[in-house]
Design an enzyme around this catalytic site. Structure first.
Site, PDB file in Angstrom:
ATOM      1  N   SER A 115       2.969 -29.440 -52.153  1.00  0.00           N
ATOM      2  CA  SER A 115       2.632 -30.754 -52.410  1.00  0.00           C
ATOM      3  C   SER A 115       3.452 -31.451 -51.405  1.00  0.00           C
ATOM      4  O   SER A 115       4.458 -31.264 -50.941  1.00  0.00           O
ATOM      5  CB  SER A 115       3.227 -30.936 -53.814  1.00  0.00           C
ATOM      6  OG  SER A 115       3.266 -32.330 -54.172  1.00  0.00           O
ATOM      7  N   TYR A 162      10.802 -31.540 -59.585  1.00  0.00           N
ATOM      8  CA  TYR A 162       9.605 -30.965 -59.011  1.00  0.00           C
ATOM      9  C   TYR A 162       9.676 -30.971 -57.675  1.00  0.00           C
ATOM     10  O   TYR A 162       9.191 -30.195 -56.905  1.00  0.00           O
ATOM     11  CB  TYR A 162       8.492 -31.757 -59.727  1.00  0.00           C
ATOM     12  CG  TYR A 162       7.152 -31.561 -59.129  1.00  0.00           C
ATOM     13  CD1 TYR A 162       6.361 -30.415 -59.263  1.00  0.00           C
ATOM     14  CD2 TYR A 162       6.246 -32.370 -58.265  1.00  0.00           C
ATOM     15  CE1 TYR A 162       5.310 -30.236 -58.854  1.00  0.00           C
ATOM     16  CE2 TYR A 162       5.295 -32.264 -57.709  1.00  0.00           C
ATOM     17  CZ  TYR A 162       4.647 -30.707 -58.166  1.00  0.00           C
ATOM     18  OH  TYR A 162       3.456 -30.687 -57.570  1.00  0.00           O
TER      19      TYR A 162
END
Length: 264
Positions: A126, A139
């Protein structure tokens, strides 16, 4: 016919990529955790298997079915959202067990099959690995670990003729935000110093999907990249702009902007 294994195919990027590769002639082994999702995948014509990447027994059993493998796509993952110090240890461990340790476990188990075909490992990371935001520290840290592990694996697997590509999506229109929102609600509690900022925490949970690109765009980009995979493939809204901001804006300025956006 190339053989491809994809984790996390119940929806989103995993499902879209499974469909794109199947249409391109791959034999796709599509995995998901729930029996319901596995049944849906089987009905679409995939070689569907139940897989929880955090279960070593399940990982080993699946790998034993694969004598040879051309492409492994480590897509399974989710986002734990909330102030870091509000997240219990169990949530932090689950975040890294799924996004990081599960990725390594599947890759380790599939290595013999990948070596048999001089295969490719695709790790779905990501842009959050590069641009850290408030309320998504767990995250972001897990995806930063995926980024570092991908770099290390690329070098370590080179003598074994196995290649590594990392995909860094930007905002993508998937179930990620809904799942992140549910995680955020679990972290919110009235006694927290961040309770007055709860609407900003909810906003961060939604941000990953706002004006997001379709997961099919990620799938198409992965398919195009397979013949000559780059080290890093960025696709989706913000996938180039956000890393640029993280690299070139002064840290103090960037952190100030993020703090202002999220009420800090």
């Amino acid at each position: 016919m190339p053989t491809t294994l994809i984790t996390g195919c119940s929806s989103g990027i995993g499902l879209a990529t499974a469909r794109a590769l199947k249409a391109a002639g791959h034999e796709v082994w599509a995995t998901a955790r729930s029996a319901e999702a596995v049944a849906r995948l089987a009905a679409e014509g995939f070689t569907a298997r139940a897989l929880d990447v955090t279960c070593p027994t399940a990982v080993q059993a699946l790998a034993a079915e694969l004598p040879a493998l051309d492409v492994l796509i480590n897509n399974a993952g989710y986002g734990a959202i909330g102030p870091l110090l509000d997240l219990p240890d169990s949530t932090l461990r689950a975040q890294f067990d799924t996004n990081v340790l599960g990725l390594l476990a599947v890759t380790r188990a599939c290595l013999p099959a990948l070596r048999a075909r001089r295969g490719l490992v695709v790790n779905v990371g990501s842009v959050s690995a590069l641009l850290v935001t408030p309320y998504a520290g767990a995250y972001c840290a897990s995806k930063a670990a995926v980024h570092a592990l991908s770099d290390a694996l690329r070098m370590e697997l080179a003598p074994l003729a196995v290649r590594v590509m990392e995909v860094q999506p930007g905002a993508i229109g998937t179930q990620f935000a809904a799942n992140a929102g549910a995680q955020a609600e679990l972290a919110l509690r009235e006694g927290s110093p961040w309770w007055p900022l709860r609407e900003h925490i909810r906003e961060r949970a939604r941000a990953s999907q706002q004006h997001g690109s379709a997961p099919e765009a990620v799938a198409a980009a992965i398919l195009r990249a397979l013949p000559r995979p780059p080290r890093v493939l960025r696709v989706g809204r913000g996938s180039r702009a956000l890393p640029w901001l993280a690299r070139w804006l002064p840290k103090a300025l960037l952190e100030g902007l993020l703090r202002r956006r999220y009420g800090l």
